[in-house]
Design an enzyme around this catalytic site. Structure first.
Site, PDB file in Angstrom:
ATOM      1  N   ASN A 152       0.815  -1.230   0.000  1.00  0.00           N
ATOM      2  CA  ASN A 152       0.000   0.000   0.000  1.00  0.00           C
ATOM      3  C   ASN A 152       0.842   1.269   0.000  1.00  0.00           C
ATOM      4  OD1 ASN A 152       0.700  -0.702   2.637  1.00  0.00           O
ATOM      5  ND2 ASN A 152      -1.117   0.205   3.532  1.00  0.00           N
ATOM      6  N   SER A 229      -1.495  -7.773   7.389  1.00  0.00           N
ATOM      7  CA  SER A 229      -2.721  -8.094   8.126  1.00  0.00           C
ATOM      8  C   SER A 229      -2.404  -8.739   9.473  1.00  0.00           C
ATOM      9  CB  SER A 229      -3.606  -9.031   7.295  1.00  0.00           C
ATOM     10  OG  SER A 229      -2.920 -10.237   7.061  1.00  0.00           O
ATOM     11  N   GLU A 250       3.389  -4.260  12.595  1.00  0.00           N
ATOM     12  CA  GLU A 250       2.518  -3.125  12.275  1.00  0.00           C
ATOM     13  C   GLU A 250       1.366  -3.703  11.474  1.00  0.00           C
ATOM     14  OE1 GLU A 250       0.550  -0.667  11.094  1.00  0.00           O
ATOM     15  OE2 GLU A 250       1.970   0.146   9.641  1.00  0.00           O
ATOM     16  N   CYS A 284      -3.419   1.658   6.586  1.00  0.00           N
ATOM     17  CA  CYS A 284      -3.677   1.009   7.882  1.00  0.00           C
ATOM     18  C   CYS A 284      -4.284   1.984   8.877  1.00  0.00           C
ATOM     19  CB  CYS A 284      -2.411   0.372   8.427  1.00  0.00           C
ATOM     20  SG  CYS A 284      -1.051   1.523   8.575  1.00  0.00           S
TER      21      CYS A 284
HETATM   22  P1  NAD Z   1      -1.965 -10.152   3.391  1.00  0.00           P
HETATM   23  O1  NAD Z   1      -1.875 -10.106   4.862  1.00  0.00           O
HETATM   24  O2  NAD Z   1      -2.077 -11.487   2.735  1.00  0.00           O
HETATM   25  O3  NAD Z   1      -0.670  -9.468   2.775  1.00  0.00           O
HETATM   26  C1  NAD Z   1      -0.168  -8.268   3.292  1.00  0.00           C
HETATM   27  C2  NAD Z   1       1.306  -8.218   2.936  1.00  0.00           C
HETATM   28  O4  NAD Z   1       1.978  -9.246   3.630  1.00  0.00           O
HETATM   29  C3  NAD Z   1       1.561  -8.476   1.457  1.00  0.00           C
HETATM   30  O5  NAD Z   1       2.514  -7.551   1.009  1.00  0.00           O
HETATM   31  C4  NAD Z   1       2.096  -9.895   1.396  1.00  0.00           C
HETATM   32  O6  NAD Z   1       3.093 -10.017   0.392  1.00  0.00           O
HETATM   33  C5  NAD Z   1       2.710 -10.076   2.743  1.00  0.00           C
HETATM   34  N1  NAD Z   1       2.616 -11.434   3.232  1.00  0.00           N
HETATM   35  C6  NAD Z   1       1.532 -12.248   3.180  1.00  0.00           C
HETATM   36  N2  NAD Z   1       1.818 -13.442   3.740  1.00  0.00           N
HETATM   37  C7  NAD Z   1       3.108 -13.372   4.133  1.00  0.00           C
HETATM   38  C8  NAD Z   1       3.990 -14.287   4.770  1.00  0.00           C
HETATM   39  N3  NAD Z   1       3.588 -15.515   5.147  1.00  0.00           N
HETATM   40  N4  NAD Z   1       5.257 -13.903   5.014  1.00  0.00           N
HETATM   41  C9  NAD Z   1       5.686 -12.664   4.666  1.00  0.00           C
HETATM   42  N5  NAD Z   1       4.900 -11.745   4.067  1.00  0.00           N
HETATM   43  C10 NAD Z   1       3.618 -12.099   3.821  1.00  0.00           C
HETATM   44  O7  NAD Z   1      -3.149  -9.257   2.915  1.00  0.00           O
HETATM   45  P2  NAD Z   1      -3.507  -8.554   1.536  1.00  0.00           P
HETATM   46  O8  NAD Z   1      -4.604  -9.310   0.880  1.00  0.00           O
HETATM   47  O9  NAD Z   1      -2.314  -8.240   0.712  1.00  0.00           O
HETATM   48  O10 NAD Z   1      -4.045  -7.207   2.129  1.00  0.00           O
HETATM   49  C11 NAD Z   1      -5.295  -7.199   2.778  1.00  0.00           C
HETATM   50  C12 NAD Z   1      -5.165  -6.977   4.252  1.00  0.00           C
HETATM   51  O11 NAD Z   1      -3.839  -6.812   4.718  1.00  0.00           O
HETATM   52  C13 NAD Z   1      -5.830  -5.668   4.594  1.00  0.00           C
HETATM   53  O12 NAD Z   1      -7.176  -5.873   4.875  1.00  0.00           O
HETATM   54  C14 NAD Z   1      -5.075  -5.166   5.777  1.00  0.00           C
HETATM   55  O13 NAD Z   1      -5.635  -5.694   6.949  1.00  0.00           O
HETATM   56  C15 NAD Z   1      -3.726  -5.771   5.663  1.00  0.00           C
HETATM   57  N6  NAD Z   1      -2.690  -4.822   5.238  1.00  0.00           N
HETATM   58  C16 NAD Z   1      -2.251  -3.968   6.160  1.00  0.00           C
HETATM   59  C17 NAD Z   1      -1.285  -3.070   5.813  1.00  0.00           C
HETATM   60  C18 NAD Z   1      -0.775  -2.089   6.816  1.00  0.00           C
HETATM   61  O14 NAD Z   1      -0.277  -1.058   6.425  1.00  0.00           O
HETATM   62  N7  NAD Z   1      -0.827  -2.412   8.107  1.00  0.00           N
HETATM   63  C19 NAD Z   1      -0.777  -3.051   4.530  1.00  0.00           C
HETATM   64  C20 NAD Z   1      -1.260  -3.969   3.584  1.00  0.00           C
HETATM   65  C21 NAD Z   1      -2.219  -4.870   3.971  1.00  0.00           C
END
Ligand code: NAD
Length: 476
Positions: A152, A229, A250, A284
């Site tokens: 993001n 997430s 975070e 976030c």
């Molecule tokens: P997600 O949790 O699957 O992915 C979020 C990020 O984490 C991605 O960049 C992904 O590459 C990475 N990721 C996922 N699984 C991982 C793992 N096992 N090891 C290392 N990295 C991993 O979610 P998404 O579908 O990409 O995004 C949706 C949700 O994620 C949102 O609803 C939000 O809650 C959360 N999110 C939060 C932030 C934040 O700034 N806190 C940023 C992006 C997404």
């Protein structure tokens, strides 16, 4: 239009790609077109990165603070100089308007400048006992850090993963999101070009769970920092626990906004509507649950809808665009489910509610009101361009609703009453509280959450100290 940059891993200072490595498509969310291919690290690549990080840590931890500060300052200057080009690829791979992309990248450079200054302020302290003994408390860099950054804020999140660690004297391996790789590579390349050794800052890509499992299984990595997430954060914290690695998490949020009868409603609207739709709500700290005191509810609701309908949605590269597409199709699917469920539960849809067109991942700025607490969207982070406007009665009920969820990242309040501000500061469960402003982030202030929004801070002095461990030297 400029060509999209070549993508590669950065391991021990080398650009690595090809060689039969698996690749994945990088998609432009405004058009759905494939921009290019991203190579994945093999397991040998990851082992090489770990060996290099171990060696790099030995060198960087003993590099003088002055030298570290001057290299990081130079890198910040390079990022600023390149911000226009970096923003072009950021917008193409992530979707946000060009102005936001450039602003984010400049902010990442400013954060690095702040961290560079902190290199020279990593003080210890000495306890001098009356009988003559002393205890010297030193702070040492924790060791090689693995950082996993989401899509993001593709430049800022990468900087948050590595800037504090580099200032502290740690080596780093960062995995930017595979969906927004060019921005992360550009940040790491600027650090390399400024003189950070190739074994001190490295960049890898792959299947996220494979990469994190591989890196976290290694005793070389001493700290994990993740943004994403809550669900993934919990999994990673469990992996890190096997080796008692330090973590910064975070995670998700569900920003409450408390709007009181005594607030300046127009100022609150002018600030919070653009804040809500910034980056298509994929933030976030996005304001999500607007809890509005009865007397100002109608004025706030009508003003919000009027402003939401004026937000210009389009390709982030086009002049005048205020909101781009969502960054991926998962975001659109999530919006559809949450809005559908809210309507089924009796919520009023005041504007928006649907995707726009069939090309790319555009969604209309959306406003729901009178959403019941048992609707999914009142409990799960929507991470999209939707605001919930609910009428409320009284401060106690508003604080109770703000604190109802397990999340505690950013919260916002609008009120003219100074005594109430103090009460809110004491009672609202959040890592960051903005009162009569929309900003919750500053390079010199800690950024992070409580409860399910995570722990540990980025930015500020806290962002560097989170990568250091104390050692007490007792002298008789
Ligand atoms: P997600 O949790 O699957 O992915 C979020 C990020 O984490 C991605 O960049 C992904 O590459 C990475 N990721 C996922 N699984 C991982 C793992 N096992 N090891 C290392 N990295 C991993 O979610 P998404 O579908 O990409 O995004 C949706 C949700 O994620 C949102 O609803 C939000 O809650 C959360 N999110 C939060 C932030 C934040 O700034 N806190 C940023 C992006 C997404």
């Amino acid at each position: 239009m400029s060509t999209f940059p070549d993508l590669h891993l950065l391991i021990a200072g080398e650009q690595v790609s090809g060689g039969g490595r698996k690749t994945e498509d990088v998609i432009n969310p405004a058009t759905g077109e494939v921009l290019t291919q991203l190579p994945h690290a093999t397991s040998e690549d990851l082992d090489r990165a770990l060996d290099a990080a171990e060696q790099g840590f030995r060198e960087w931890r003993t590099t003088s603070a002055d030298k570290r500060a001057s290299i990081l300052t130079k890198a910040a200057g390079l990022i600023k100089k390149r911000a226009g080009d970096i923003a072009q690829s950021l917008t193409r791979e992530q979707g946000k308007p060009l102005g936001e992309a450039k602003g984010e990248t400049m902010y990442a450079a400013m954060l690095l400048e702040f961290y560079a200054g902190e290199c020279k302020r990593l003080y210890g302290r000495t306890l001098v006992r009356p009988e003559g003994s002393r205890v010297e408390i030193q702070y040492h860099p924790v060791g090689p850090v693995a950082g996993f950054a989401p899509w993001n804020f593709p430049t800022l999140n990468v900087m948050r993963k590595i800037g504090g660690a580099l200032a502290a004297g740690c080596s780093t391996i960062v995995k930017p999101s595979e969906e927004t790789p060019a921005s992360g590579i550009a940040i790491v390349q600027a650090l390399l070009d400024a003189g950070v050794p190739g074994n001190v800052v490295q960049c890898v890509f792959g299947v996220p769970s494979d990469v994190s499992e591989h890196l976290l299984a290694s005793p070389v990595i001493r700290k994990l920092t993740f943004t994403g997430s809550t669900a993934v954060g919990k999994q990673l914290a469990k992996l890190a626990a096997d080796d008692l690695k330090i973590c910064t998490m975070e995670l998700g949020g569900h920003g409450p906004v408390l709007v009181f009868n005594d607030s300046d409603v127009d100022q609150a609207l002018d600030t919070m509507v653009s804040n809500k739709y910034r980056n298509a709500g994929q933030v976030c700290v996005s304001p999500t649950r607007f809890l509005i005191e009865q007397d100002v509810f109608e004025k706030f609701r009508d003003g919000f809808v009027e402003r939401a309908e004026k937000v210009k949605v389009g390709n982030g590269l086009e002049h005048g665009t205020q909101m781009g597409p969502m960054a991926n199709s998962r975001g659109l699917d999530n919006m559809e489910k949450l809005i559908g469920n809210a309507k089924d539960k009796g919520a009023k849809l005041l504007t928006g509610g649907d995707r726009i067109g069939n090309q790319g991942f555009f969604h209309a700025p959306t406003v729901l009101s009178e959403v019941p607490t048992d609707a999914d969207i009142m409990n799960n982070e929507p991470f999209g361009p939707v605001a919930i406007l609910n009428p409320m009665s009284g401060e106690d009920a508003m604080i109770e609703e703000a604190n109802r969820l397990p999340y505690g990242l950013a919260a916002y309040a609008w009120t003219a009453d100074p005594a109430r501000r103090r009460r809110l500061a004491a009672e609202v469960e959040a890592g960051m509280l903005a009162i009569n402003t929309g900003g919750v982030s500053a390079v010199d202030a800690p950024f992070g959450g409580v409860k399910w929004s995570g722990y540990g801070s980025e930015d500020g002095r806290e962002g560097v100290m989170a990568c250091m461990v104390p050692k007490a030297i007792h002298e008789g």
